[in-house]
Write a protein that holds these residues in place. Structure first.
Motif, PDB file in Angstrom:
ATOM      1  N   THR B  32       0.793  -1.222   0.000  1.00 45.81           N
ATOM      2  CA  THR B  32       0.000   0.000   0.000  1.00 45.81           C
ATOM      3  C   THR B  32       0.832   1.283   0.000  1.00 45.81           C
ATOM      4  N   THR B  33       2.090   1.214  -0.436  1.00 50.19           N
ATOM      5  CA  THR B  33       2.867   2.443  -0.486  1.00 50.19           C
ATOM      6  C   THR B  33       2.479   3.301  -1.695  1.00 50.19           C
ATOM      7  N   ARG B  34       1.888   2.684  -2.712  1.00 43.76           N
ATOM      8  CA  ARG B  34       1.464   3.387  -3.919  1.00 43.76           C
ATOM      9  C   ARG B  34       0.060   2.929  -4.310  1.00 43.76           C
ATOM     10  N   ALA B  38      -1.520  -0.948  -5.203  1.00 45.19           N
ATOM     11  CA  ALA B  38      -2.690  -1.475  -4.499  1.00 45.19           C
ATOM     12  C   ALA B  38      -3.763  -1.891  -5.489  1.00 45.19           C
ATOM     13  N   SER B 146      -3.607   3.005   0.873  1.00 47.48           N
ATOM     14  CA  SER B 146      -2.559   3.446  -0.051  1.00 47.48           C
ATOM     15  C   SER B 146      -2.712   4.924  -0.404  1.00 47.48           C
ATOM     16  N   ARG B 149      -1.186   6.699   2.504  1.00 51.37           N
ATOM     17  CA  ARG B 149       0.270   6.536   2.565  1.00 51.37           C
ATOM     18  C   ARG B 149       0.975   7.251   1.416  1.00 51.37           C
ATOM     19  N   GLU B 150       0.408   7.170   0.222  1.00 47.20           N
ATOM     20  CA  GLU B 150       1.078   7.831  -0.896  1.00 47.20           C
ATOM     21  C   GLU B 150       1.007   9.347  -0.748  1.00 47.20           C
TER      22      GLU B 150
END
Lengths: 221, 199
Positions: B32-34, B38, B146, B149-150
């Protein structure tokens, strides 16, 4: 309470299939799954290996200093074929020569080593003097995300660019080292990554192994 | 029709795999960083989960009970590897970014869990719908986490600049502890809200 009748019927259900049946059933399913996988693999493997090749040559070109923006796959192959030549150095080492308009622009050497969890690879591009690092790139398969895996990111590998591998082009003593984070004390050392000491040790070993090959190949310009 | 809607609602909201069944959390934290990652992961899970549920429900009467888990895992593994190969062939950079996590869908408990709990007792179509519903339920959370987070970690959404360039990204959000905190807070909020609705 569960009556013994329902227990018996449950048992019957479980025993409905004999061992032979289970064996045959799993054999059939495994064969079908295997066939599907084999078919998909055969169908797609050409495309996959082409992708891998494109990735390899584009990383070679990138560290040799070629701007890859707005270049499509076909042109990529063409530039690689016309300007890059593979040159054997010894029984088990080689380098790529990048020549543009009959002038040598860079020598590129492969990097191979071990990180914390698995193999790490990469390429190092040298200026034609074989003294200064022009570019470097690392790839890995299973280093810890956020820690060891950071070696594949620009923040880390860009620290190598412009560093000298030895004091001068005649010297054989390696001065480029990758140090544990926070212990860097000379201009040609690279500061490591906090929490990734083992991976960094692997990188240091790998880079130094190749630097030795670079030094030995200096005569063969 | 209503039956299918009910299954969908259950999978996405009332019995959401991540919030209520606490399944598949590992990959939910990892990819889920991008938002883009995701999204691809969600598509993979929906397809694999629907496919596995469908196939398992088709052979629910012929599958030997004693070895059903092995058979189910075999089916899941086949579907996942096929998806992984397709990704490698047609969307190579994404396959590189997701790395081992596509392969790890094999061990994603959502899929085996739904095959066991639903597909073995139900007909083909409801099973497929249940697979899709749980995939969407999983993807929903993935997208939500995500986006947060992004946005905080890189200042972008789906790769597009979303915050003014003066914004300094908080790298901590991109690391695993950041994901744990965001996921925890999210689960807390949603559960509290759902509890309130129940009363």
């Amino acid at each position: 309470m569960i009556s013994s009748d329902t227990l018996k019927s449950e048992e019957k259900k479980l025993m409905k299939h004999t061992n032979i049946y289970s064996l045959i059933f799993s054999f059939v399913i495994a064969s079908v799954c295997g066939a599907i996988l084999l078919g998909t693999h055969k169908l797609l493997i050409k495309k996959v290996s082409l992708n891998q090749r494109i990735e390899k040559i584009s990383s070679l070109m990138k560290i040799a200093g070629i701007d890859l923006n707005n270049i499509n796959k076909k042109e990529l192959e063409k530039i690689f074929k016309t300007n890059f030549t593979r040159e054997k150095l010894t029984e088990n080492s080689f380098r790529y020569k990048y020549i543009l308009n009959t002038k040598i622009k860079s020598y590129i050497y492969p990097l191979d080593g071990n990180g914390l969890w698995g193999p790490i690879h990469g390429y190092i591009a040298m200026e034609p003097d074989l003294l200064i690092v022009k570019g470097i790139i690392f790839t890995h398969q299973e280093e810890t995300p956020g820690l060891g895996a950071e070696i594949a990111h620009k923040n880390f590998y860009s620290k190598f660019i412009g560093l000298k591998i030895t004091e001068n082009a005649q010297s054989n003593k390696i001065v480029l080292h990758v140090k544990k984070s926070g212990t860097k004390n000379s201009p040609n050392e690279v500061d490591g990554i906090t929490g990734a000491t083992e991976t960094i040790k692997g990188v240091e070993k790998m880079v130094n192994k190749t630097i030795k090959i670079i030094i030995l190949s200096r005569g063969k310009k | 029709m209503n039956k299918y809607l009910g299954i969908l609602k259950k999978g996405i909201y009332h019995e959401n795999p991540i919030f209520h069944q606490m399944l598949g959390v590992c990959s939910a934290l990892a990819v889920t960083t991008r938002v883009k990652n995701a999204l691809v992961m969600t598509i993979a899970v929906i397809l694999v989960s629907a496919g596995t549920n469908g196939i398992v429900s088709l052979m629910k009467n012929s599958i030997p009970k004693k070895i059903r888990l092995i058979i189910e895992v075999l089916i899941i593994a086949t579907l996942v590897i096929v998806f992984d190969l397709v990704l490698k062939a047609y969307y190579y950079p994404m396959s590189k970014q997701l790395g081992p996590y596509v392969g790890l869908i094999i061990t994603n408990c959502i899929i085996l869990g739904r095959a066991e709990a639903f597909a073995l007792q139900n007909k083909f179509l409801p099973s497929v719908v249940d697979g899709v519903a749980n995939g969407i339920g999983y993807g929903f959370i993935l997208l939500f986490v995500s986006i947060i987070r992004e946005l905080l970690g890189s200042g972008t959404i789906y790769g597009l600049q979303a915050l003014p360039s003066g914004f300094k990204p908080a790298q901590a959000v991109l690391l695993a502890p950041g994901a744990f905190i965001i996921m925890g807070v999210l689960i807390w909020i949603v559960r509290a809200w759902q509890l309130k609705g129940d009363k």
